[in-house]
Design a protein around this motif. Structure first.
Motif, PDB file in Angstrom:
ATOM      1  N   ILE A  27       0.852  -1.187   0.000  1.00  0.00           N
ATOM      2  CA  ILE A  27       0.000   0.000   0.000  1.00  0.00           C
ATOM      3  C   ILE A  27       0.887   1.236   0.000  1.00  0.00           C
ATOM      4  N   MET A  28       0.859   1.950  -1.096  1.00  0.00           N
ATOM      5  CA  MET A  28       1.665   3.157  -1.243  1.00  0.00           C
ATOM      6  C   MET A  28       0.805   4.377  -0.915  1.00  0.00           C
ATOM      7  N   MET A  29       1.355   5.273  -0.086  1.00  0.00           N
ATOM      8  CA  MET A  29       0.621   6.464   0.336  1.00  0.00           C
ATOM      9  C   MET A  29       1.484   7.710   0.159  1.00  0.00           C
ATOM     10  N   TYR A  30       0.809   8.825  -0.144  1.00  0.00           N
ATOM     11  CA  TYR A  30       1.496  10.114  -0.174  1.00  0.00           C
ATOM     12  C   TYR A  30       1.689  10.615   1.254  1.00  0.00           C
ATOM     13  N   GLU A  66     -12.613   7.236  -3.737  1.00  0.00           N
ATOM     14  CA  GLU A  66     -12.374   7.574  -5.135  1.00  0.00           C
ATOM     15  C   GLU A  66     -13.628   7.335  -5.972  1.00  0.00           C
ATOM     16  N   ALA A  67     -13.694   7.979  -7.122  1.00  0.00           N
ATOM     17  CA  ALA A  67     -14.879   7.889  -7.983  1.00  0.00           C
ATOM     18  C   ALA A  67     -15.174   6.458  -8.411  1.00  0.00           C
ATOM     19  N   ASP A  68     -14.118   5.658  -8.568  1.00  0.00           N
ATOM     20  CA  ASP A  68     -14.310   4.269  -8.992  1.00  0.00           C
ATOM     21  C   ASP A  68     -14.487   3.319  -7.810  1.00  0.00           C
ATOM     22  N   GLY A  69     -14.622   3.887  -6.614  1.00  0.00           N
ATOM     23  CA  GLY A  69     -14.789   3.058  -5.426  1.00  0.00           C
ATOM     24  C   GLY A  69     -13.485   2.604  -4.811  1.00  0.00           C
ATOM     25  N   GLY A  70     -12.374   3.039  -5.389  1.00  0.00           N
ATOM     26  CA  GLY A  70     -11.070   2.641  -4.888  1.00  0.00           C
ATOM     27  C   GLY A  70     -10.648   3.438  -3.664  1.00  0.00           C
ATOM     28  N   SER A  91      -8.281   5.838  -1.294  1.00  0.00           N
ATOM     29  CA  SER A  91      -7.459   7.038  -1.419  1.00  0.00           C
ATOM     30  C   SER A  91      -6.007   6.691  -1.121  1.00  0.00           C
ATOM     31  N   ASN A  92      -5.085   7.348  -1.815  1.00  0.00           N
ATOM     32  CA  ASN A  92      -3.667   7.170  -1.500  1.00  0.00           C
ATOM     33  C   ASN A  92      -3.120   8.394  -0.763  1.00  0.00           C
ATOM     34  N   ILE A 107     -17.171  16.299  19.170  1.00  0.00           N
ATOM     35  CA  ILE A 107     -16.032  15.872  18.350  1.00  0.00           C
ATOM     36  C   ILE A 107     -16.432  14.673  17.505  1.00  0.00           C
ATOM     37  N   ARG A 108     -16.015  14.683  16.243  1.00  0.00           N
ATOM     38  CA  ARG A 108     -16.221  13.542  15.353  1.00  0.00           C
ATOM     39  C   ARG A 108     -14.907  13.250  14.631  1.00  0.00           C
ATOM     40  N   TYR A 109     -14.527  11.984  14.636  1.00  0.00           N
ATOM     41  CA  TYR A 109     -13.332  11.599  13.877  1.00  0.00           C
ATOM     42  C   TYR A 109     -13.616  11.757  12.388  1.00  0.00           C
ATOM     43  N   ALA A 110     -12.635  12.263  11.628  1.00  0.00           N
ATOM     44  CA  ALA A 110     -12.826  12.511  10.194  1.00  0.00           C
ATOM     45  C   ALA A 110     -12.015  11.543   9.328  1.00  0.00           C
ATOM     46  N   TYR A 111     -10.700  11.615   9.411  1.00  0.00           N
ATOM     47  CA  TYR A 111      -9.821  10.780   8.588  1.00  0.00           C
ATOM     48  C   TYR A 111      -8.396  10.928   9.105  1.00  0.00           C
ATOM     49  N   SER A 112      -7.474  10.247   8.489  1.00  0.00           N
ATOM     50  CA  SER A 112      -6.066  10.337   8.872  1.00  0.00           C
ATOM     51  C   SER A 112      -5.204  10.488   7.624  1.00  0.00           C
ATOM     52  N   ALA A 113      -3.998  11.002   7.817  1.00  0.00           N
ATOM     53  CA  ALA A 113      -3.060  11.179   6.710  1.00  0.00           C
ATOM     54  C   ALA A 113      -1.647  11.220   7.281  1.00  0.00           C
TER      55      ALA A 113
END
Length: 200
Positions: A36-39, A66-70, A72-73, A125-131
């Protein structure tokens, strides 16, 4: 030279065992997680790295947006977000003020929020995402829902994913109108209001 029935039976068993082993190894190979490659580092850094360990450990899972259901990187989802300590909750008004300063809403008066903060912000508070803020350095992002001067705002802030500290205000947006993009935030405010009515 003719082989005995017993020898033929053993050969058949051996062949069947080898065939079963090959099927098992092939199945295990299919179960092996893909790399799994991530930016990382935000938009100013256009480099990727192998982040497989963070997913293999179960700490994170893909964020399929992602639009194709994939997946996110750039962003991902934490399986079990860390709880906030009392000290961190007390720090949130300052974090929110920082977010207002960084946004186009810097003219909003946040003094009342800092001088007389709500007793408990945990339910807002609501968790959103991580990066990944840097190489192998994940950050978790959250939404904080506030009401100031009869206006609704959603604050985006981050925290260090490993220590849970370093709360940093990132952005502030007003929740207004019936825009589809803000439906999630309107729902969060409805949930907060319903909870607060029950506790009055």
């Amino acid at each position: 030279m003719r082989l005995s029935k017993k020898t033929l039976l053993w050969i058949a068993v051996l062949i069947a065992s080898l065939f079963s082993l090959l099927l098992y190894l092939n199945a295990k190979e299919g179960e092996m997680p893909k790399k799994i490659m991530m930016y990382y580092g935000g938009f100013e850094v256009e480099e990727m790295f192998d982040a497989s360990q963070w997913f293999a450990s179960g700490q994170y899972k893909p964020r399929n947006i992602e639009a194709d259901g994939g997946a996110s990187n750039v962003t991902m989802l934490r399986t079990k977000p860390m709880p906030f300590t009392h000290e961190q909750l007390a720090e949130l008004p300052y974090t929110a003020a920082e977010a207002f300063d960084y946004s186009h809403l810097e003219n909003i008066d946040t003094q009342a929020l800092i001088l007389e903060p709500p007793e408990d912000l945990s339910h807002r508070i609501r968790y959103a995402y991580s990066a990944f803020a840097a190489l192998n350095k994940p950050e978790d992002y959250y939404y904080l829902y506030l009401e100031l001067a009869d206006r609704r705002f959603v604050i985006t802030f981050s925290r260090d994913a490993q220590s849970g500290g370093n709360l940093t205000g990132k952005n502030a947006k007003e929740v207004i109108g019936d825009y589809a993009s803000q439906a999630m935030h309107r729902q969060a405010f409805d949930e907060i209001e319903a909870l607060e009515r029950k506790t009055r």
